[in-house]
Design an enzyme around this catalytic site. Structure first.
Site, mmCIF file in Angstrom:
data_model
loop_
_atom_site.group_PDB
_atom_site.id
_atom_site.type_symbol
_atom_site.label_atom_id
_atom_site.label_comp_id
_atom_site.label_asym_id
_atom_site.label_seq_id
_atom_site.Cartn_x
_atom_site.Cartn_y
_atom_site.Cartn_z
ATOM 1 C CD GLU A 195 -26.080 73.641 81.742
ATOM 2 O OE1 GLU A 195 -27.316 73.511 81.658
ATOM 3 O OE2 GLU A 195 -25.271 72.941 81.130
ATOM 4 C CE LYS A 197 -18.847 66.480 83.085
ATOM 5 N NZ LYS A 197 -18.838 67.047 81.784
ATOM 6 C CD GLU A 221 -10.065 61.238 76.331
ATOM 7 O OE1 GLU A 221 -9.208 60.363 76.250
ATOM 8 O OE2 GLU A 221 -9.878 62.313 76.929
ATOM 9 C CE LYS A 224 -15.497 69.246 82.908
ATOM 10 N NZ LYS A 224 -15.775 70.542 82.276
HETATM 11 N N1 HSE Z 1 -20.235 73.008 81.734
HETATM 12 C C1 HSE Z 1 -18.949 72.568 81.308
HETATM 13 C C2 HSE Z 1 -18.121 73.771 80.892
HETATM 14 C C3 HSE Z 1 -18.963 71.595 80.185
HETATM 15 O O1 HSE Z 1 -18.587 74.900 80.963
HETATM 16 O O2 HSE Z 1 -16.997 73.569 80.502
HETATM 17 C C4 HSE Z 1 -19.299 70.222 80.618
HETATM 18 O O3 HSE Z 1 -18.448 69.792 81.622
#
Ligand code: HSE
Length: 436
Positions: free
Chosen positions: A190, A105, A129, A205
């Site tokens: 993360e 993205k 997608e 997004k």
């Molecule tokens: N890190 C993203 C989330 C998922 O927490 O939704 C990948 O875009």
């Protein structure tokens, strides 16, 4: 028919999931695609791990250029991530006439215009997608399933990490920092959670959804992006008392003045279905003129949910392999020569409702002064909550919900309210969407 040969760049979580699902469902997939889809090459810097994951079923290399320059590779799956080397590799793959599937993205939100233009000129497909809401097929919905409609707005919970943290803050009454460290321990966040908690991932997004919903170029730089790091549990509690839940909402909305493109903590009425999307789940609500409201719910991340989207793109490309490029679905839903330059509105011009919390001296006339400032600023009050001062205290919180108003009116009112001697500290402002 000859199998489609696929090269995979990056076999991390999603790459491994793609490999597994493609193998497990090979028969069902080839019945749908009309031919076998085979990952014949994998490139990863960690060759030993890639060899273990692929178990001798394909060639493993540590140099991605061996895949993008390989004459027999038809489709390149890019799962490296980021907007650096991934951009170079994707553009090179396109230049070499390869179709591309990506979950990236950040890459598309920052460089999508350049990438889609290159793909258009070369007559190849760039499918993405998996880049938005993981396993939820929202790109397909916006680009293909709702094409009869004029899409009015899209509102989504499209970041699982932040939704998990917000659920924990509400359920357990804990603050942001404690909820974040719990999310990290459980693997929902993360080691460096910045792009998630600052709203950047959701902003990427939302940028892509806005483009395909309204037929505008990709413009991440003009999106308003605000994360959840400053959100206080006291506001989650007050919102609940007023019948609202706070979510990190991504909004792309068509207005007579232009497009609103924004990501920020948002109060949503608890009675709305989307307000009840909890934990790491994602959901996207689309308002369109013919169909009305439709909502899409599911896992926005994870190995197999994201692989589901990656493989759906592989199958789509396999089915379209022999179609003329101009008979294919346009990358951004609208024909390239029919895109519009409708402006993305600056935040001062957006219209929404607001939750305002101020800490005030419990003195005669304070509330009257505050409401007078709001009235002078063209802001109409929808609801109000004033807590009785705690025993012996001479200060209290006032919470005000406004009707729809322009952000610039609220900016002006807040500046005047904060200047009052009876208002202590800053006014907390959280936007509110009724999503009617
Ligand atoms: N890190 C993203 C989330 C998922 O927490 O939704 C990948 O875009």
């Amino acid at each position: 028919m000859k199998p489609i040969k696929v090269g995979l760049l990056g076999i991390g979580t999603v790459g491994a999931g793609t490999f597994t699902v493609l193998k497990r469902n090979a028969e069902e997939i080839s019945r749908r695609a009309g031919r076998r889809i085979e990952i014949t090459m994998v490139a990863d810097l960690d060759v030993a791990r890639a060899l273990a994951l692929t178990d001798g079923e394909c060639e493993v290399v540590n140099d991605a250029s061996l895949i993008i320059n390989h004459p027999e590779i038809d489709i390149v799956i890019e799962l490296i991530g980021g907007a650096g080397i991934a951009r170079t590799l994707v553009l090179q793959a396109i230049a070499n006439g390869k179709h591309v599937v990506t979950a990236n993205k950040a890459l598309l939100a920052l460089h999508g215009n350049e990438i889609f233009k290159a793909a258009q000129e070369k007559g190849v497909i760039v499918a993405f997608e998996a880049a938005v809401a993981g396993g939820i097929p929202i790109i397909k919905v916006l680009r293909e399933s709702l094409t009869a409609n004029r899409i009015e707005w899209v509102a989504g919970i499209i970041n699982g990490t932040t939704n998990f943290i917000l659920s924990e803050m509400r359920d357990k009454g804990i603050d942001f920092t404690t909820a974040l460290s719990g999310a990290m321990q459980l693997g929902y966040a993360e080691a460096d959670p910045t792009v998630d908690i600052e709203g950047i991932d959701a902003g990427h997004k939302a940028t892509l959804m806005a483009s395909i919903a309204f037929g505008i170029p990709v413009q991440f730089g003009k999106a308003h992006v605000e994360g959840i790091t400053k959100l206080q549990s006291v506001d989650i509690g007050y919102a609940e008392q007023l019948g609202y839940r706070i979510k990190l909402l991504a909004i792309a909305k068509r207005t007579p003045l232009g497009i609103e493109l924004r990501v920020h903590p948002t109060l949503i009425p608890t009675r709305r279905l989307i307000a009840n999307v909890e934990g790491a789940m994602n959901a996207v609500l689309v308002q369109a003129d013919a169909v009305g409201a439709t909502m899409y719910y599911g896992k926005g991340a994870g190995a197999e949910p994201t692989a589901s989207a990656v493989i759906a793109d592989l199958i789509d490309i396999s089915r379209l392999f022999t179609a003329q490029p101009d008979h294919r679905v346009p990358h951004l839903a609208f024909q390239p020569d029919a895109m519009t330059d409708t402006p993305i509105l600056p935040m001062a011009e957006i219209t929404t409702s607001y939750y305002l919390r101020m800490h005030v001296a419990d003195q005669l006339g304070v509330l009257a002064t505050v409401t007078r400032i709001l009235a002078d600023s063209d802001i109409s009050i929808d609801a109000m909550l004033q807590k009785e001062p705690a025993g012996g205290a001479s200060e209290t919180d006032i919470i005000i919900l406004t009707h729809l108003t322009q952000e610039k009116c609220v900016d002006a009112a807040i500046a005047r309210i904060e200047a009052l001697a009876t208002v202590i500290g800053k006014v907390t402002r959280i936007r509110l969407e009724e999503l009617e």
